[in-house]
Design a protein around this motif. Structure first.
Motif, PDB file in Angstrom:
ATOM      1  N   ASN A   1      -5.501  33.658 -33.092  1.00 40.98           N
ATOM      2  CA  ASN A   1      -5.087  33.226 -31.834  1.00 40.98           C
ATOM      3  C   ASN A   1      -4.740  34.847 -31.116  1.00 40.98           C
ATOM      4  O   ASN A   1      -4.678  35.001 -29.906  1.00 40.98           O
ATOM      5  N   GLN A   2      -4.085  35.709 -31.847  1.00 42.52           N
ATOM      6  CA  GLN A   2      -3.564  37.061 -31.336  1.00 42.52           C
ATOM      7  C   GLN A   2      -5.012  37.751 -30.798  1.00 42.52           C
ATOM      8  O   GLN A   2      -5.998  38.026 -31.709  1.00 42.52           O
ATOM      9  N   PRO A   3      -5.032  38.108 -29.618  1.00 40.84           N
ATOM     10  CA  PRO A   3      -6.061  38.926 -28.883  1.00 40.84           C
ATOM     11  C   PRO A   3      -6.155  40.264 -29.791  1.00 40.84           C
ATOM     12  O   PRO A   3      -5.243  41.322 -29.738  1.00 40.84           O
TER      13      PRO A   3
ATOM     14  N   ALA B   1      -8.625  49.710 -19.516  1.00 31.88           N
ATOM     15  CA  ALA B   1      -7.049  49.785 -19.227  1.00 31.88           C
ATOM     16  C   ALA B   1      -6.516  48.389 -18.920  1.00 31.88           C
ATOM     17  O   ALA B   1      -5.384  47.932 -19.464  1.00 31.88           O
ATOM     18  N   ASP B   2      -7.256  47.784 -18.060  1.00 32.46           N
ATOM     19  CA  ASP B   2      -6.870  46.272 -17.879  1.00 32.46           C
ATOM     20  C   ASP B   2      -6.912  45.386 -19.170  1.00 32.46           C
ATOM     21  O   ASP B   2      -5.939  44.522 -19.308  1.00 32.46           O
ATOM     22  N   ALA B   3      -7.697  45.368 -20.100  1.00 36.64           N
ATOM     23  CA  ALA B   3      -7.715  44.899 -21.277  1.00 36.64           C
ATOM     24  C   ALA B   3      -6.373  45.222 -22.065  1.00 36.64           C
ATOM     25  O   ALA B   3      -5.906  44.336 -22.789  1.00 36.64           O
ATOM     26  N   LEU B   4      -6.217  46.433 -22.374  1.00 37.15           N
ATOM     27  CA  LEU B   4      -5.034  46.982 -22.910  1.00 37.15           C
ATOM     28  C   LEU B   4      -3.515  46.266 -22.470  1.00 37.15           C
ATOM     29  O   LEU B   4      -3.016  45.690 -23.128  1.00 37.15           O
ATOM     30  N   GLN B   5      -3.604  46.067 -21.245  1.00 35.71           N
ATOM     31  CA  GLN B   5      -2.375  45.568 -20.665  1.00 35.71           C
ATOM     32  C   GLN B   5      -2.420  44.239 -20.807  1.00 35.71           C
ATOM     33  O   GLN B   5      -1.400  43.805 -21.167  1.00 35.71           O
ATOM     34  N   LYS B   6      -3.435  43.422 -20.720  1.00 36.33           N
ATOM     35  CA  LYS B   6      -3.528  41.946 -21.070  1.00 36.33           C
ATOM     36  C   LYS B   6      -2.965  41.746 -22.528  1.00 36.33           C
ATOM     37  O   LYS B   6      -2.263  40.865 -23.039  1.00 36.33           O
ATOM     38  N   ILE B   7      -3.817  42.563 -23.417  1.00 40.42           N
ATOM     39  CA  ILE B   7      -3.661  42.445 -24.941  1.00 40.42           C
ATOM     40  C   ILE B   7      -2.234  42.810 -25.279  1.00 40.42           C
ATOM     41  O   ILE B   7      -1.334  42.167 -26.153  1.00 40.42           O
ATOM     42  N   ASP B   8      -1.409  43.907 -24.673  1.00 38.63           N
ATOM     43  CA  ASP B   8      -0.242  44.290 -25.257  1.00 38.63           C
ATOM     44  C   ASP B   8       0.737  43.110 -24.721  1.00 38.63           C
ATOM     45  O   ASP B   8       1.905  42.947 -25.336  1.00 38.63           O
ATOM     46  N   TYR B   9       0.409  42.509 -23.499  1.00 37.11           N
ATOM     47  CA  TYR B   9       1.681  41.457 -23.091  1.00 37.11           C
ATOM     48  C   TYR B   9       1.218  40.260 -23.874  1.00 37.11           C
ATOM     49  O   TYR B   9       2.541  39.593 -24.443  1.00 37.11           O
ATOM     50  N   TYR B  10       0.064  39.735 -24.350  1.00 34.39           N
ATOM     51  CA  TYR B  10       0.197  38.586 -24.833  1.00 34.39           C
ATOM     52  C   TYR B  10       0.249  38.826 -26.387  1.00 34.39           C
ATOM     53  O   TYR B  10       0.774  37.767 -27.112  1.00 34.39           O
TER      54      TYR B  10
ATOM     55  N   ARG C   1       2.470  40.513 -28.037  1.00 32.75           N
ATOM     56  CA  ARG C   1       3.760  40.390 -28.580  1.00 32.75           C
ATOM     57  C   ARG C   1       4.192  39.158 -29.244  1.00 32.75           C
ATOM     58  O   ARG C   1       4.878  39.018 -29.834  1.00 32.75           O
ATOM     59  N   GLY C   2       3.700  37.997 -28.472  1.00 32.96           N
ATOM     60  CA  GLY C   2       4.085  36.742 -28.705  1.00 32.96           C
ATOM     61  C   GLY C   2       3.324  35.786 -29.551  1.00 32.96           C
ATOM     62  O   GLY C   2       3.777  34.723 -29.972  1.00 32.96           O
TER      63      GLY C   2
ATOM     64  N   GLY D   1      -2.912  47.089 -40.089  1.00 24.86           N
ATOM     65  CA  GLY D   1      -2.691  47.166 -38.567  1.00 24.86           C
ATOM     66  C   GLY D   1      -3.157  48.235 -37.911  1.00 24.86           C
ATOM     67  O   GLY D   1      -3.700  48.205 -36.601  1.00 24.86           O
ATOM     68  N   GLN D   2      -3.449  49.414 -38.496  1.00 28.92           N
ATOM     69  CA  GLN D   2      -3.806  50.873 -37.812  1.00 28.92           C
ATOM     70  C   GLN D   2      -5.348  50.459 -37.304  1.00 28.92           C
ATOM     71  O   GLN D   2      -5.593  51.187 -36.323  1.00 28.92           O
ATOM     72  N   MET D   3      -5.954  49.712 -37.883  1.00 33.36           N
ATOM     73  CA  MET D   3      -7.329  49.474 -37.471  1.00 33.36           C
ATOM     74  C   MET D   3      -7.652  48.772 -36.329  1.00 33.36           C
ATOM     75  O   MET D   3      -8.629  48.847 -35.578  1.00 33.36           O
ATOM     76  N   MET D   4      -6.406  47.980 -35.846  1.00 34.13           N
ATOM     77  CA  MET D   4      -6.732  47.270 -34.676  1.00 34.13           C
ATOM     78  C   MET D   4      -6.469  48.147 -33.292  1.00 34.13           C
ATOM     79  O   MET D   4      -6.072  49.001 -33.466  1.00 34.13           O
ATOM     80  N   ILE D   5      -7.048  47.536 -32.368  1.00 33.54           N
ATOM     81  CA  ILE D   5      -6.994  48.208 -31.006  1.00 33.54           C
ATOM     82  C   ILE D   5      -5.685  48.216 -30.402  1.00 33.54           C
ATOM     83  O   ILE D   5      -5.180  49.279 -29.765  1.00 33.54           O
ATOM     84  N   MET D   6      -4.936  47.190 -30.928  1.00 30.68           N
ATOM     85  CA  MET D   6      -3.506  47.201 -30.383  1.00 30.68           C
ATOM     86  C   MET D   6      -2.820  46.652 -31.908  1.00 30.68           C
ATOM     87  O   MET D   6      -3.369  45.999 -32.629  1.00 30.68           O
ATOM     88  N   ASN D   7      -1.607  47.501 -32.176  1.00 31.90           N
ATOM     89  CA  ASN D   7      -0.632  47.037 -33.184  1.00 31.90           C
ATOM     90  C   ASN D   7      -0.496  45.792 -33.284  1.00 31.90           C
ATOM     91  O   ASN D   7       0.047  44.912 -32.215  1.00 31.90           O
ATOM     92  N   PRO D   8      -1.154  45.080 -34.431  1.00 29.31           N
ATOM     93  CA  PRO D   8      -0.752  43.622 -34.471  1.00 29.31           C
ATOM     94  C   PRO D   8       0.407  43.021 -34.988  1.00 29.31           C
ATOM     95  O   PRO D   8       0.735  41.795 -35.036  1.00 29.31           O
ATOM     96  N   LEU D   9       1.619  44.105 -35.491  1.00 27.22           N
ATOM     97  CA  LEU D   9       2.600  43.667 -36.151  1.00 27.22           C
ATOM     98  C   LEU D   9       3.694  43.401 -35.062  1.00 27.22           C
ATOM     99  O   LEU D   9       3.869  43.575 -34.094  1.00 27.22           O
ATOM    100  N   SER D  10       4.477  42.607 -35.546  1.00 25.14           N
ATOM    101  CA  SER D  10       5.711  42.142 -34.897  1.00 25.14           C
ATOM    102  C   SER D  10       6.614  43.225 -34.228  1.00 25.14           C
ATOM    103  O   SER D  10       7.129  43.059 -33.371  1.00 25.14           O
ATOM    104  N   GLY D  11       6.713  44.237 -35.080  1.00 30.10           N
ATOM    105  CA  GLY D  11       7.261  45.368 -34.513  1.00 30.10           C
ATOM    106  C   GLY D  11       8.793  45.394 -34.579  1.00 30.10           C
ATOM    107  O   GLY D  11       9.561  46.364 -34.042  1.00 30.10           O
ATOM    108  N   GLY D  12       9.420  44.515 -35.549  1.00 32.47           N
ATOM    109  CA  GLY D  12      10.907  44.381 -35.676  1.00 32.47           C
ATOM    110  C   GLY D  12      11.114  45.362 -36.611  1.00 32.47           C
ATOM    111  O   GLY D  12      10.494  46.129 -37.458  1.00 32.47           O
TER     112      GLY D  12
END
Length: 281
Positions: free
Chosen positions: A94-96, A220-229, A231-232, A245-256
């Motif tokens: 489900n994660q983009p 840019a628009d895609a990164l903005q959407k991916i980053d927002y969604y 996270r949750g 995780g480094q392979m993904m276009i956006m960090n897929p980890l929770s970041g805690g």
């Protein structure tokens, strides 16, 4: 040429870490054995790490019959980039998110989650897949797959050093504190090596992807959407194997906790700002 230099630096640094862990485990002989093991792991990961990562994420290969929307999009972008057609995979998550893998452009693959197909518009998805093809064109995939494979192996060896101890150069039991320090510092050093390369690699792939798609604002628009969604929405495979995780276009980890301090991705805001400031010829 610079990409090959980065690869050489990465491989040398990670093999050196194997040597350090080997010295903690078994003195000079242990260091030599670890260096041999590290070299063998480099060769193995060069040929097989792409298949390992795709299998890890249970990625399913698709074609123009099973997923014409994604497959035809990648084919059109590959033609624009003057690249061979890569294999295309879907990941039921489900994660983009999305990533590219493979040892060279002739043996490359791009993968996208079902979540990113549902979230992004066609224009935005083109920007994302163009970003992944830029990684292929720049031969960045070799760097990420080798570092992901070896970082996990370093952690395993470091844990072995902590729990089972080691021997010094004269064969005597090593100080247990040394084993603990190795277990902590070796994976940290591996992460720092990944970070030093990965951030510049992502910026360059953003630029290259914008040139391939011809639309910097779409990415840019895609990164903005991916980053927002993203996270949750957790990605459990990435959480279980954070070295990928480094392979993904956006960090897929929770970041805690400490993970957020050691992200392999540049700040999304800076990536977006650079893309919006691009002017294509």
């Amino acid at each position: 040429m610079f990409n090959w230099f980065k690869t050489a630096v990465l491989m040398a640094g990670i093999v050196a870490l194997f040597g350090m862990i080997g010295a903690a485990l078994g003195g000079q002989q242990g260091m030599i054995l670890a260096l041999v093991f590290g070299g063998a792991m480099n060769v193995f990961s060069y040929w097989f790490s792409d298949k390992m990562v795709l299998r890890m994420y249970n990625a399913q290969q698709v074609d123009e019959t099973t997923s014409p929307y994604l497959y035809n999009m990648v084919r059109e972008l590959a033609q624009r980039a003057q690249l061979p057609m890569p294999k295309v995979y879907l990941i039921n998550e489900n994660q983009p998110n999305a990533f590219a893998t493979g040892r060279n452009p002739e043996n490359a693959a791009v993968a996208a989650t079902t979540g990113i197909l549902q979230l992004l518009s066609e224009r935005e998805l083109r920007g994302v897949m163009a970003h992944e093809l830029a990684h292929v064109k720049h031969r960045d995939i070799l760097i990420s797959t080798i570092s992901a494979t070896l970082a996990g192996a370093i952690s395993a060896l470091a844990n072995f050093a902590m729990f089972f101890g080691g021997r010094d150069s004269e064969g005597r039991p090593a100080n247990p504190i040394v084993g603990i320090l190795v277990a902590i510092l070796a994976p940290l050093a591996a992460s720092l090596i990944q970070m030093a390369i990965s951030r510049a690699r992502e910026f360059e792939a953003d630029r290259g992807g914008a040139e391939i798609s011809g639309d910097p604002h779409a990415l840019a628009d895609a990164l903005q959407k991916i980053d927002y969604y993203a996270r949750g929405i957790p990605m459990h495979t990435a959480e279980a194997h954070p070295e990928t995780g480094q392979m993904m276009i956006m960090n897929p980890l929770s970041g805690g906790g400490l993970r957020g301090l050691f992200s392999t991705h540049p700040p999304t805001e800076e990536r977006i700002a650079r893309l919006r400031g691009m002017r294509l010829a």
